[in-house]
Every structure is written in structure tokens, then in C-alpha cells.
Design an enzyme around this catalytic site. Sequence first.
Site, short mmCIF file in Angstrom:
data_model
loop_
_atom_site.label_atom_id
_atom_site.label_comp_id
_atom_site.label_asym_id
_atom_site.label_seq_id
_atom_site.Cartn_x
_atom_site.Cartn_y
_atom_site.Cartn_z
CE LYS A 1 -3.88 2.12 2.50
NZ LYS A 1 -4.82 1.98 3.64
CB SER B 1 -7.98 3.82 2.41
OG SER B 1 -7.15 3.27 3.42
CB SER C 1 -8.27 0.91 5.27
OG SER C 1 -9.01 2.10 5.37
#
Length: 504
Positions: free
Chosen positions: A96, A171, A195
Site C-alpha cells: 500500500k 482505503s 481499510s
Amino acid sequence: MTFKLPDRDELKTIAASMGLTVDNTLAETMLEQLAMFGGAYQFMDQLEDNLPEIQYPDRSYRPPDPEENPLGAWYVRTDLKGRDSGPLKGRTVALKDNIFLANVPMMNGASILEGFVPDFDATVVTRLLDAGAEITGKAVCEFLCVSGGSATASTGVVRNPHHHDYSAGGSSSGSAALVANGDVDMALGCDQAGSVRIPSSFCGVYGMKATHGLIPYTGIMGMEAMLDHVGPMTTNVRDNALLLEALAGYDGIDSRQRQLRVHKYTRALDEDISGMKIAMVKEGFGHPLSEPGVDRCVRDAAGRFADIGAEVAEVSIPMHLDGVPLWGSIIIDGLWQTMRHNGLAMNTNGINSPALETFMSGWQDKFDRFPVNLHLILMLSKYLERYQGRYYAKAKNHLPRLIKAYNDVLEEYDLLLLPTTLMQSKKNPPDAPDPAIDDIVFLAFNTVLNTCQFDISGHPAMSLPCGLRNGLPVGMMLVSRHCDEPAIYRAGNAFEQSYNWQKI
């Protein structure tokens, strides 16, 4: 910029802003007394930043080619190989894009960070490479990681592999999409409200938010230290357990890591689940926003656990619903303090990046670049300053009640079970200069209603795909006692091996 004390007039101006009247004589006296502090800061200016040494320095990067990025999920591609042997040898991993990978650009989904290059590796990066993994790139995430949808990143929408018009969740949007699409074997996401688990639910992958602190957060851009988590995202339970084995444990730096128990997680995979007790949380179903098809699918999955030997019963945990406003009161003030300090996590020990703090400086002047969901949150945060932390403090005071409510049930049951998200993926808003506010805000905020509670309680929670409805995955969440990830893997693997969720 090096430190210097204020001059006399500056000090008088500061005093006046704080309601204190200081004349020239008193100002000069104060400056004499402050000289000792000035010397301390000048000493600090002479020190090196003392950042961790980069263990695998041979690295390069490139932008993704359009043909290899149909989902909009890659931010940057790398070819960073670790050790020649290890439990993750031959496995490809995406990070990420809020995780520090030294000398490789990191944008955290936000145009205000475009051009930022981390100056050291996150602990999880070194652990991946030590385990033999190959890091093949950084995955797009939502703007500063503040959305449960996948339409706020400055690079554009991230698409769901099952239907490109639909949201990948957020996210950790790019991480889930890349794993689900088969572009990488594994990925890392981060989770402050869901997330890791929300995009795992939407994309049909396995996402673990482990016990708070089990995986070190050192070298990762966060929001609020008490609920920052990083976790593995994979295509199956076994790989998830294997990846957690490589990541878990103290790094001697991150003060989030307290009273941990680290296990050999893969050992739990083949244990029989006969006699395991699973509690369906009544309050996780039947919410006004719950989709009946999601509730039915997850209840059917619970029934399948009963078919393979577990004992399943429904329980009521009323405080589960109260956990949402408790979480909101903590993260809104917590995020605001982190933003005010340019991304620096206060009141926790760890390694900080001077380069990041410099890059984040002046973000207020770029506020018009932020997506509407962050406009709403940060304007509310600014407004809440008048309440002087009252709601943050009250939420913290009631947090032990929430933890106890879950623990009381987990004394009798091995696991809690509930839908990961109340709804399946929704259509992404159309690409437009000004997409509809309602479309952005709905997925940004309403996806967290079953997940955010476990960020503030710290319990491990994993999303597993449990069926398809209208061609889109449904996620089921399993929650266990603190540091009892093996119970989740034990049950999750038995479920995965017994049923093909894509045909359910």
C-alpha cells in the site's frame, strides 16, 4: 531550516496572542532565560536524522504501463528481490502506498505528496525481503487513506476486478484489486477503520487486521497511533497465515507493540474445528443500511460452519453499535492532531521521517485539492477545537466498556461472526471533474459500520469471501480474542476448504 529563538518583538507578539502583556524589559529577560532551550535545539540541528539502515539498497522503479494497469491499481512498479531463500521465496507482494519503501516515490493517494521519496524502509519491508519475497510495486490507496470507497486517489478511480464499473473498496483499494486480479500473490494494506477488510470484502480476498501492534507500524504513514494497523491481504487463508508469520513480532521501535503473543500461524490451519464455538453478532445484521442479500449470504455461511462441526449461536452485543460514535470521536480528533503536525504521530515512540514532515508542511494551502470526504472531516475537526478534546477524552473513557463487551462474549465463544460490510460494492462515481458528493461520501463513510469498532478495541478481525451475489463478492468477518489469530485461521481455513465461495 535551522532553529533560532524569536527576537524581542516576535516574543511580544506571541505573548499577546496568548493573552499575556510583555514589555520590552520583560521580553529581554525572558529571552535570556530561553537561551538554554535555544542551545538545545541548535544541538539537535547538528545531529543526523538517525534513520534505519537500508538493508536491500539495490532498487529501481518505473511508472506502470497502461496495459498492465487496467484497474488503476498500480502507483509505481518495482523489481525488488529479497533473500535467495525463505518462507516467501518466489512470492510477489505489493505495498500500500503509505508504506515507506526507501528511494521509491510514495504519494499516499494524495497529490499534495506527489514527488515525496521516503528516506528509509518500513520494518515490514525489511521483513518481507528477509523472508525472500519480491516487492513488485506500490499499490494505489485513497487520498491520505481516508475513504472506504475507491474514487478519491489523485491518480484516479481504482476498479473492482469482478466488475470494472464498481468500487474496489478502500482505503487499501489497489492492494485488494491487485491480489484479486492475480497481479500479485500478496499485498499489504493498512487499517484504521476497516481499510484492509473493506476492500477485501468488495474484491473477494482474505484480509487480516491483526491484534493492534502485532505487526510493527514503523515507517508507515498513519492517522492515530492507537488504531493504526497494517495487515496481510491474500487469495487464500494459508498464504495469509504465512505472510503474518513473516511480519509479526516486536521490532524494538514501535511503542504500539505491547503484551503481544506471536504464534506459528500456519500450524492452526489444519486443526479440526469440531467444537469451536462461533457467535453471530446480532447487531452486525439488520442495520438500516444492511442489504438483505448480504445478511442472508453471511447467515448461510454461518450455517456452513455448523455443518463442518462448529457450534454456532446468535448473541447480542448492544455496544457494537455504540462503537461507531466512539471510534468517530477518537479518529476525528486523532487525525486532526496528526495533520496539524504534518503527518507526525504524536505521543508514541518510533522513527519519524523529517522528509515527510517537510513535504506535508503547508498542506492547508492546498486544501482545495482534497476530496470532499476529507473536506468534511477536516472542517469538522477544525470546528471541534472549540470543545478542547472533550469528545476524544470521553470516547477513550468508554473504550474499556466496548472492549469488555466483546471480551465477555469471547470468554464463552472462540469467534465472533458478522458481515464485513453491510453492503456489496457500489458503482464508482463517473470520471468527472466534480463527481457527485453523495456518491463519494456514501462509500467513504458507510462501509466502516461493522469494521471500525475493532480498530479501537484492538481485536484481530479478518474478512473472508463467503459468496457471490449479482457477480460481486460478499465478505464475512471473523473476530477473536486479542492475539488469538490462530482461531481465525483455523476456522477460516476449514471454511475455505469445505466450500467454493465463488459458486455459493
